[in-house]
Design a protein around this motif. Structure first.
Motif, PDB file in Angstrom:
ATOM      1  N   GLN A  98       0.847  -1.198   0.000  1.00  0.00           N
ATOM      2  CA  GLN A  98       0.000   0.000   0.000  1.00  0.00           C
ATOM      3  C   GLN A  98       0.879   1.244   0.000  1.00  0.00           C
ATOM      4  O   GLN A  98       1.816   1.330   0.777  1.00  0.00           O
ATOM      5  CB  GLN A  98      -0.883   0.006   1.258  1.00  0.00           C
ATOM      6  N   LYS A  99       0.567   2.202  -0.878  1.00  0.00           N
ATOM      7  CA  LYS A  99       1.259   3.486  -0.881  1.00  0.00           C
ATOM      8  C   LYS A  99       0.253   4.576  -0.582  1.00  0.00           C
ATOM      9  O   LYS A  99      -0.732   4.735  -1.293  1.00  0.00           O
ATOM     10  CB  LYS A  99       1.927   3.782  -2.216  1.00  0.00           C
ATOM     11  N   GLY A 100       0.510   5.301   0.497  1.00  0.00           N
ATOM     12  CA  GLY A 100      -0.290   6.464   0.837  1.00  0.00           C
ATOM     13  C   GLY A 100       0.529   7.723   0.604  1.00  0.00           C
ATOM     14  O   GLY A 100       1.628   7.671   0.043  1.00  0.00           O
ATOM     15  N   LYS A 101       0.017   8.849   1.054  1.00  0.00           N
ATOM     16  CA  LYS A 101       0.731  10.115   0.875  1.00  0.00           C
ATOM     17  C   LYS A 101       1.962  10.203   1.760  1.00  0.00           C
ATOM     18  O   LYS A 101       2.960  10.809   1.385  1.00  0.00           O
ATOM     19  CB  LYS A 101      -0.190  11.291   1.175  1.00  0.00           C
ATOM     20  N   LYS A 102       1.903   9.581   2.951  1.00  0.00           N
ATOM     21  CA  LYS A 102       3.016   9.706   3.898  1.00  0.00           C
ATOM     22  C   LYS A 102       3.656   8.377   4.273  1.00  0.00           C
ATOM     23  O   LYS A 102       4.765   8.357   4.797  1.00  0.00           O
ATOM     24  CB  LYS A 102       2.542  10.405   5.169  1.00  0.00           C
ATOM     25  N   ILE A 103       2.979   7.268   4.021  1.00  0.00           N
ATOM     26  CA  ILE A 103       3.465   5.949   4.437  1.00  0.00           C
ATOM     27  C   ILE A 103       3.351   4.963   3.277  1.00  0.00           C
ATOM     28  O   ILE A 103       2.357   4.961   2.547  1.00  0.00           O
ATOM     29  CB  ILE A 103       2.637   5.418   5.640  1.00  0.00           C
ATOM     30  N   ILE A 104       4.375   4.119   3.144  1.00  0.00           N
ATOM     31  CA  ILE A 104       4.332   3.004   2.186  1.00  0.00           C
ATOM     32  C   ILE A 104       4.613   1.727   2.968  1.00  0.00           C
ATOM     33  O   ILE A 104       5.567   1.673   3.759  1.00  0.00           O
ATOM     34  CB  ILE A 104       5.391   3.139   1.082  1.00  0.00           C
TER      35      ILE A 104
END
Length: 133
Positions: A98-104
């Motif tokens: 999962q890739k988010g704006k602040k965390i992968i």
């Protein structure tokens, strides 16, 4: 793939002897030849070597998902060691979960030269904005 080349050219990768290679299936793997310098006192590959290899393999996968102005740093990692290894080559492959704006979040596996699974784990990376040099 420029970011992978930058990773592989880094001093840590050079020190450990890691290389990024593309398999016939198109997947990028991090390869490490086991040397005596990587063994612990009982003659097996040190656990920290597995951790560094897994972290690097997941980093290869996530760097392919980063924007041009993004970087990432490991903030957490979990690793399961399945069997000891003392010679040959290790292959590690990572995948982004999962890739988010602040965390992968990513996962990875390490196999020996015969293709046997020797370790697997997950890692969380913090996404950062890169500043112009």
């Amino acid at each position: 793939m420029v970011q992978i080349a930058k990773l592989a050219a880094g001093s840590y990768w050079q020190h450990m002897g890691m290389k990024a290679v593309e398999g016939s299936d198109g997947k990028i793997r991090v390869v490490l030849e086991i040397t005596d310098d990587l063994l612990q006192i009982y003659g097996n590959v040190h656990g920290g070597v597995f951790a560094g290899l897994l972290d690097s393999a997941i980093a290869v996968a996530l760097n392919q998902k980063l924007d041009e102005n993004e970087g990432a740093s490991t903030v957490e990692m979990k690793l399961n060691y399945l069997r000891s290894v003392n010679k040959g080559i290790l292959y590690a492959e990572g995948e982004v979960i999962q890739k988010g704006k602040k965390i992968i979040v990513g996962k990875g596996e390490i196999k020996d030269g015969t293709g046997q699974l020797v370790a697997f784990g997950t890692a969380t990376f913090m996404v950062t904005r890169l500043t112009a040099e």
